[in-house]
Design a protein around this motif. Structure first.
Motif, PDB file in Angstrom:
ATOM      1  N   SER A 284      16.836 -32.694 -29.021  1.00  0.00           N
ATOM      2  CA  SER A 284      16.491 -32.322 -30.264  1.00  0.00           C
ATOM      3  C   SER A 284      15.981 -31.094 -30.360  1.00  0.00           C
ATOM      4  O   SER A 284      16.508 -30.032 -31.390  1.00  0.00           O
ATOM      5  CB  SER A 284      15.349 -33.072 -30.803  1.00  0.00           C
ATOM      6  OG  SER A 284      14.072 -33.039 -30.317  1.00  0.00           O
ATOM      7  N   GLU A 285      15.464 -30.513 -29.502  1.00  0.00           N
ATOM      8  CA  GLU A 285      15.200 -28.820 -29.103  1.00  0.00           C
ATOM      9  C   GLU A 285      16.278 -28.055 -28.967  1.00  0.00           C
ATOM     10  O   GLU A 285      16.608 -27.009 -29.534  1.00  0.00           O
ATOM     11  CB  GLU A 285      14.139 -28.763 -28.263  1.00  0.00           C
ATOM     12  CG  GLU A 285      12.972 -29.326 -28.216  1.00  0.00           C
ATOM     13  CD  GLU A 285      11.817 -28.604 -28.903  1.00  0.00           C
ATOM     14  OE1 GLU A 285      12.085 -27.374 -29.772  1.00  0.00           O
ATOM     15  OE2 GLU A 285      10.650 -29.053 -29.213  1.00  0.00           O
ATOM     16  N   THR A 286      17.333 -28.601 -28.203  1.00  0.00           N
ATOM     17  CA  THR A 286      18.763 -27.985 -27.803  1.00  0.00           C
ATOM     18  C   THR A 286      19.403 -27.961 -29.298  1.00  0.00           C
ATOM     19  O   THR A 286      19.682 -26.644 -29.525  1.00  0.00           O
ATOM     20  CB  THR A 286      19.194 -28.791 -27.065  1.00  0.00           C
ATOM     21  OG1 THR A 286      18.666 -29.114 -25.673  1.00  0.00           O
ATOM     22  CG2 THR A 286      20.839 -28.283 -26.737  1.00  0.00           C
TER      23      THR A 286
ATOM     24  N   ARG B 241      16.832 -16.011 -23.699  1.00  0.00           N
ATOM     25  CA  ARG B 241      17.226 -16.836 -22.894  1.00  0.00           C
ATOM     26  C   ARG B 241      16.379 -18.094 -22.722  1.00  0.00           C
ATOM     27  O   ARG B 241      15.352 -18.109 -22.312  1.00  0.00           O
ATOM     28  CB  ARG B 241      17.284 -16.182 -21.507  1.00  0.00           C
ATOM     29  CG  ARG B 241      18.148 -15.021 -21.352  1.00  0.00           C
ATOM     30  CD  ARG B 241      18.258 -14.344 -19.973  1.00  0.00           C
ATOM     31  NE  ARG B 241      18.509 -15.266 -18.840  1.00  0.00           N
ATOM     32  CZ  ARG B 241      20.066 -15.712 -18.675  1.00  0.00           C
ATOM     33  NH1 ARG B 241      20.861 -15.067 -19.267  1.00  0.00           N
ATOM     34  NH2 ARG B 241      20.230 -16.628 -17.626  1.00  0.00           N
ATOM     35  N   VAL B 242      16.966 -19.209 -23.249  1.00  0.00           N
ATOM     36  CA  VAL B 242      16.479 -20.397 -23.668  1.00  0.00           C
ATOM     37  C   VAL B 242      16.739 -21.705 -22.984  1.00  0.00           C
ATOM     38  O   VAL B 242      17.858 -21.876 -22.828  1.00  0.00           O
ATOM     39  CB  VAL B 242      16.252 -20.808 -25.196  1.00  0.00           C
ATOM     40  CG1 VAL B 242      15.282 -22.078 -25.387  1.00  0.00           C
ATOM     41  CG2 VAL B 242      15.697 -19.506 -26.155  1.00  0.00           C
ATOM     42  N   VAL B 243      15.842 -22.464 -22.044  1.00  0.00           N
ATOM     43  CA  VAL B 243      16.316 -23.366 -21.453  1.00  0.00           C
ATOM     44  C   VAL B 243      15.482 -24.688 -22.096  1.00  0.00           C
ATOM     45  O   VAL B 243      14.406 -24.804 -22.486  1.00  0.00           O
ATOM     46  CB  VAL B 243      15.893 -23.686 -19.993  1.00  0.00           C
ATOM     47  CG1 VAL B 243      16.129 -25.043 -19.317  1.00  0.00           C
ATOM     48  CG2 VAL B 243      16.667 -22.589 -19.139  1.00  0.00           C
TER      49      VAL B 243
ATOM     50  N   VAL C  66       5.494 -26.852 -24.619  1.00  0.00           N
ATOM     51  CA  VAL C  66       5.348 -28.242 -24.611  1.00  0.00           C
ATOM     52  C   VAL C  66       5.064 -28.637 -26.393  1.00  0.00           C
ATOM     53  O   VAL C  66       4.070 -28.534 -26.650  1.00  0.00           O
ATOM     54  CB  VAL C  66       4.467 -28.756 -23.661  1.00  0.00           C
ATOM     55  CG1 VAL C  66       4.565 -30.357 -23.856  1.00  0.00           C
ATOM     56  CG2 VAL C  66       4.658 -28.453 -22.213  1.00  0.00           C
ATOM     57  N   SER C  67       6.118 -29.411 -26.680  1.00  0.00           N
ATOM     58  CA  SER C  67       6.062 -29.877 -28.214  1.00  0.00           C
ATOM     59  C   SER C  67       5.542 -31.214 -28.197  1.00  0.00           C
ATOM     60  O   SER C  67       5.667 -32.061 -27.028  1.00  0.00           O
ATOM     61  CB  SER C  67       7.303 -29.773 -28.858  1.00  0.00           C
ATOM     62  OG  SER C  67       8.368 -30.407 -28.413  1.00  0.00           O
TER      63      SER C  67
END
Length: 111
Positions: free
Chosen positions: A28-30, A21-23, A104-105
Motif C-alpha cells: 500500500s505504501e508502494t 530515493r524511497v524503499v 514505521v506506520s
C-alpha cells in the motif's frame, strides 16, 4: 529544511529534505508513493509490491517478512517505509540498527 515525523514506534524520524530515493516494504505504501510522488522515487520494493503498472522496473529487495538488509543498504535510500503489522520486526529493527532512515506506520484511522 529538515523534515521530522514521529512514527508508530514513537521514534523521531528526521530527513534533511524530501526523500528522493524511497524503499517501500509495504504494497500500500508502494502504491501511494508511486501515485503521489512518482515511480522514479522508488528504488526498492518487496516482491508483493506489484502495482501500479511499471513497478516491475523497480528492484525487489525480498518480501515483507524477509527483507534483504544488504540489498536495501546498497540502494542508499533516503527513506524506508515499513508497517508495524505487515513487516517482520526483526527485519525492520535490523534496518534501524544499520542506521537507515526507517519510518514505521500503523494507521488506525482515516482522519
Amino acid at each position: 529544511m529538515s523534515l521530522v515525523a514521529v512514527d508508530a514506534l514513537g521514534r523521531r524520524v528526521e530527513l534533511p529534505g524530501p526523500a528522493r530515493r524511497v524503499v517501500s516494504l509495504v504494497p500500500s505504501e508502494t502504491h501511494s508513493v508511486a501515485r503521489l510522488a512518482g515511480l522514479d522515487r522508488l528504488v526498492g520494493r518487496t516482491r508483493y509490491c506489484v502495482e501500479p503498472e511499471g513497478i516491475e522496473a523497480v528492484p525487489v529487495i525480498g518480501g515483507t517478512k524477509d527483507v534483504d538488509i544488504e540489498a536495501v543498504r546498497a540502494l542508499e535510500p533516503d527513506l524506508i517505509l515499513a508497517n508495524q503489522e505487515e513487516n517482520a520486526r526483526k527485519g525492520v529493527q535490523a534496518l534501524i540498527d544499520a542506521g537507515l532512515p526507517v519510518h514505521v506506520s500503523f494507521p488506525k484511522t482515516v482522519g
